[in-house]
Design an enzyme around this catalytic site. Structure first.
Site, PDB file in Angstrom:
ATOM      1  N   GLY A 122       0.789  -1.224   0.000  1.00 33.36           N
ATOM      2  CA  GLY A 122       0.000   0.000   0.000  1.00 33.36           C
ATOM      3  C   GLY A 122       0.825   1.280   0.000  1.00 33.36           C
ATOM      4  O   GLY A 122       1.941   1.333   0.503  1.00 33.36           O
ATOM      5  N   LYS A 395      -4.254   4.197  10.263  1.00 31.53           N
ATOM      6  CA  LYS A 395      -4.926   4.452   8.994  1.00 31.53           C
ATOM      7  C   LYS A 395      -5.072   5.949   8.728  1.00 31.53           C
ATOM      8  O   LYS A 395      -5.438   6.351   7.647  1.00 31.53           O
ATOM      9  CB  LYS A 395      -6.338   3.837   9.003  1.00 31.53           C
ATOM     10  CG  LYS A 395      -6.371   2.344   9.253  1.00 31.53           C
ATOM     11  CD  LYS A 395      -6.030   1.560   8.002  1.00 31.53           C
ATOM     12  CE  LYS A 395      -6.058   0.063   8.270  1.00 31.53           C
ATOM     13  NZ  LYS A 395      -5.062  -0.662   7.473  1.00 31.53           N
TER      14      LYS A 395
END
Ligand SMILES: *[C@@H]1O[C@H](CO)[C@@H](O)[C@H](O)[C@H]1NC(C)=O
Ligand SMILES: *[C@@H]1O[C@H](CO)[C@@H](O)[C@H](O)[C@H]1NC(C)=O
Ligand SMILES: *[C@@H]1O[C@H](CO)[C@@H](O)[C@H](O)[C@H]1NC(C)=O
Ligand SMILES: *[C@@H]1O[C@H](CO)[C@@H](O)[C@H](O)[C@H]1NC(C)=O
Length: 507
Positions: A122, A395
Site C-alpha cells: 500500500g 490508517k
C-alpha cells in the site's frame, strides 16, 4: 452454496488454463451464457495479445491467473451467488478460542520454524504521503518498516533464533522499499522481498482490459488485494524457499498494524493443535462495524466481508451483538498445508469488486481478494480472540496522534500502553481535515500533547497546538470557517470546549 465455482476447481496448472477452462464454463450457463461467453472471449484475446508482446514468463502467468479470476467473476455475476443468510451461524467456542484460554508458552523452539511476512503493497496516499505507507515515520524517527525490523531483530537476539523477515511489495512500493531497506544490509540484516501480481484494470462498461501493451502506464494496472499473497508466494518461489530451509509457519500482518508482533503462545498453540490456519480476531467496538467477521457456514469457519452481505442484512452485519468480533488480519499459516492447496490449485477466494476512477477520469473495476478469505480452505482452522492491543493500525493522522503520544511506550520496536494510564482503553480522537495530511499534522502540532488522562478529543478547523499541551477528559476544539485557534504552549485543558477565535502572536 459456495460463491466459488467449479470452474476454478477443475483447472489444472499443467494444462493450458485458458483453453481447458473456456468450454466448460459455457456448458454450465443458461441464457446469460451468450454475453458471458462474448465477454470472456474478448478478454481472452486481449490478454493473449498482451502475453505475446511480453517475453516475461511471470507476466504471462499473471495474465493467465487474471483470466481465471475474471471468468470466476463473470460466473458469480451470472449465478448471482449470494450467501444464504439463514445458514449463517455464530462460530462455536472451539472455532474461536479466547486468547486467555490458550496455554502460555515460554519455550522458543517453535521459532526455528517461523517466518514473518508484512503486507507492504500500500501507498501512503490517504495520509498525504508519496511512496510506500510503510516508510511513514511513526515513532521516535522510525517508520513502520523500521519498527517491524526491530521486532524481528529482537526475537533473533533474545532467543538465538533465525526468523526470516519477508515483505510482499506491490509494483507501487517495490522500488522505494528496496531503496529504504538497503540501510539494513550494513547491519547484515537480510530481508526477502517479492512483488505481488500486477493485473490489468478493466473498463467498467465493456469489461475489456485497459492496458494496450505490457508497458502501458502504471495507472492502468493494479495490485489485486492481499488475497494475492498465496499466488504470489507460490509463483515467486518464496514458498518453496521457506519450506526448503525448514520453515513451516508464516505469520502475516498488515505493515501498518503496530500491534502485530510475534506471539509465542499463539505460535505454540498452532503447533500443538496442528491447525493449518489461525486468524486473530478481536472484540468489535462501534468504530469497527465494517470489519470482516468469522462465521460458521455449513459447519465450516469462514470470513464474511461486508461486500458479501445482501443489502437487506447490512444493518445486521454491523450489529455488535450478532457479530461481535472482527478480523485483525493477523494471520498464521501452515506452509506445508498452503503448498498442498496451491499444488492442487484449490485457492479460490471470494472476489471483491472495487470500483475506481483513473486519473484520466475513466471508470474501471478491479477484482480483488482478501487474505483472510482463505480460512475456509484450510484444515482445522481457528480464530483466536486476542486483546485489542494486537490491533493497532495507523490508517489516519488521528491514529498517528495516538501512537506518537505518551499513551504508548516503545519497547524493542513494540508499542505497549503506558502503565500510567489508569484505564486501558484508547481515547477516541478525531482530527479534522486540516490535520489529514502528515505534513499538516506535523506543522499544526509543535509537540504531541500529553494524553494519559484523555477520553475524547475532537478538533475541527484551523487549530494549532503549542508545545507541552496537556489534554484530559473530553476536549472539543472548534474553529469555524475564517477563525483560527492557537492552543498556547503549556496549556492544560480538562473537559473543555474551545470555540471562537484565539490567536497568539510573537511580538
Ligand atoms: C517488482 O516491481 C518493480 C516495479 O514495477 C520492478 O521494477 C521489479 O523488477 C519487480 N521485481 C520482480 C522480481 O519482478
Ligand atoms: C534474524 O537472524 C538471521 C540469522 O542470524 C539473520 O539472517 C536475519 O537477518 C535476522 N533478521 C533480523 C530482522 O534481524
Ligand atoms: C460498483 O459498481 C456496480 C455497478 O457497476 C454496483 O453494482 C456496485 O454496487 C458498485 N460497488 C461499490 C462497492 O460501490
Ligand atoms: C509542561 O506543562 C506542565 C503543565 O503546565 C508544566 O508543569 C511543565 O513544567 C511544563 N514542562 C515544560 C518542559 O515546559
Amino acid at each position: 452454496m459456495s460463491p466459488s465455482t467449479d470452474v476454478a476447481m477443475t483447472n489444472n496448472r499443467n494444462s493450458s488454463m485458458l483453453d481447458r477452462h473456456h468450454p466448460h464454463t459455457l456448458s454450465t450457463l443458461d441464457f446469460q451464457g451468450a454475453s458471458y461467453a462474448a465477454a470472456a472471449k474478448s478478454v481472452k484475446s486481449e490478454l493473449d495479445q498482451l502475453k505475446t508482446e511480453s517475453k516475461d514468463k511471470m507476466f504471462q502467468s499473471q495474465m493467465d491467473a487474471f483470466y481465471l479470476l475474471f471468468t470466476r467473476f463473470l460466473d458469480e455475476r451470472a449465478k448471482r451467488c449470494k450467501l444464504d443468510w439463514d445458514k449463517i451461524q455464530s462460530p462455536s467456542p472451539e472455532q474461536i478460542v479466547r486468547y486467555q484460554d490458550i496455554p502460555e508458552c515460554k519455550a522458543s523452539q517453535d521459532l526455528q520454524k517461523l517466518a514473518v511476512l508484512k503486507l507492504n503493497g500500500g501507498l501512503g496516499t490517504t495520509m498525504g504521503c508519496v511512496g510506500p505507507k510503510s516508510a511513514i515515520e511513526v515513532r521516535d524517527g522510525m517508520s513502520f518498516l523500521d519498527l517491524s525490523v526491530r521486532q524481528v531483530e529482537y526475537l533473533n537476539k533474545t532467543y538465538g533464533a533465525d526468523v526470516p523477515f519477508i515483505l510482499m511489495n506491490s509494483f507501487n512500493t517495490d522500488e522505494e522499499t528496496k531503496r529504504i531497506v538497503k540501510k539494513y544490509e550494513r547491519h547484515s540484516v537480510t530481508l526477502r522481498t517479492f512483488n505481488q501480481s500486477k493485473y490489468p484494470r478493466i473498463k467498467k462498461e465493456s469489461f475489456l482490459p485497459v492496458p494496450r501493451s505490457p508497458d502501458s502506464p502504471i495507472d492502468e494496472w493494479y495490485p489485486p488485494g492481499h488475497g494475492d499473497l498465496y499466488e504470489s508466494l507460490y509463483q515467486s518461489g518464496v514458498l518453496d524457499e521457506l519450506l526448503a530451509s525448514g520453515k513451516e509457519y508464516l505469520f502475516v500482518s498488515n505493515v501498518d498494524n503496530l500491534g502485530a508482533t510475534v506471539d509465542l503462545n499463539i505460535l505454540h498453540y498452532m503447533v500443538e493443535e496442528d491447525t493449518d490456519f489461525i486468524m486473530e480476531v478481536t472484540d468489535k467496538t462501534r468504530a469497527d462495524i465494517k470489519g470482516g467477521t468469522l462465521i460458521d457456514y455449513d459447519g465450516k469457519i469462514r470470513l464474511l466481508e461486508i461486500a458479501q452481505v445482501p443489502d437487506e442484512h447490512v444493518e445486521d452485519f454491523k450489529s455488535i451483538k450478532k457479530f461481535n468480533i472482527f478480523n485483525t488480519n493477523n494471520i498464521w499459516i501452515n506452509l506445508r498445508a498452503l503448498k498442498r492447496l496451491m499444488d492442487q490449485d484449490n485457492m479460490d477466494l471470494e472476489i471483491i469488486v472495487n470500483n475506481k476512477t483513473t486519473d484520466s477520469g475513466q471508470k474501471v473495476i478491479q477484482l480483488e481478494t482478501a487474505v483472510g478469505a482463505a480460512i475456509k480452505h484450510f484444515g482445522n482452522a481457528r480464530g483466536v480472540n486476542v486483546p485489542r492491543s494486537r490491533f493497532l493500525p495507523v490508517k489516519s493522522t488521528s491514529d498517528l496522534f495516538l501512537v506518537t503520544s505518551d499513551l504508548y511506550k516503545l519497547v524493542h520496536g513494540q508499542l505497549t500502553m503506558n502503565p500510567q494510564r489508569m484505564f486501558h482503553t484508547v481515547p477516541l480522537v478525531k482530527l479534522g481535515d486540516e490535520f489529514k495530511k502528515v505534513n499538516n499534522f506535523l506543522s499544526r502540532l509543535k509537540t504531541i500533547p500529553h494524553i494519559l488522562e484523555l477520553d475524547h478529543l475532537t478538533v475541527t478547523g484551523d487549530v494549532v497546538f503549542g508545545s507541552n499541551v496537556t489534554l484530559k477528559g473530553t476536549v472539543i476544539i472548534v474553529a469555524n470557517h475564517g477563525e483560527h485557534i492557537d492552543i498556547p504552549s503549556g496549556a492544560v485543558l480538562e473537559n473543555k470546549i474551545v470555540t471562537g477565535c484565539l490567536r497568539i502572536l510573537d511580538h
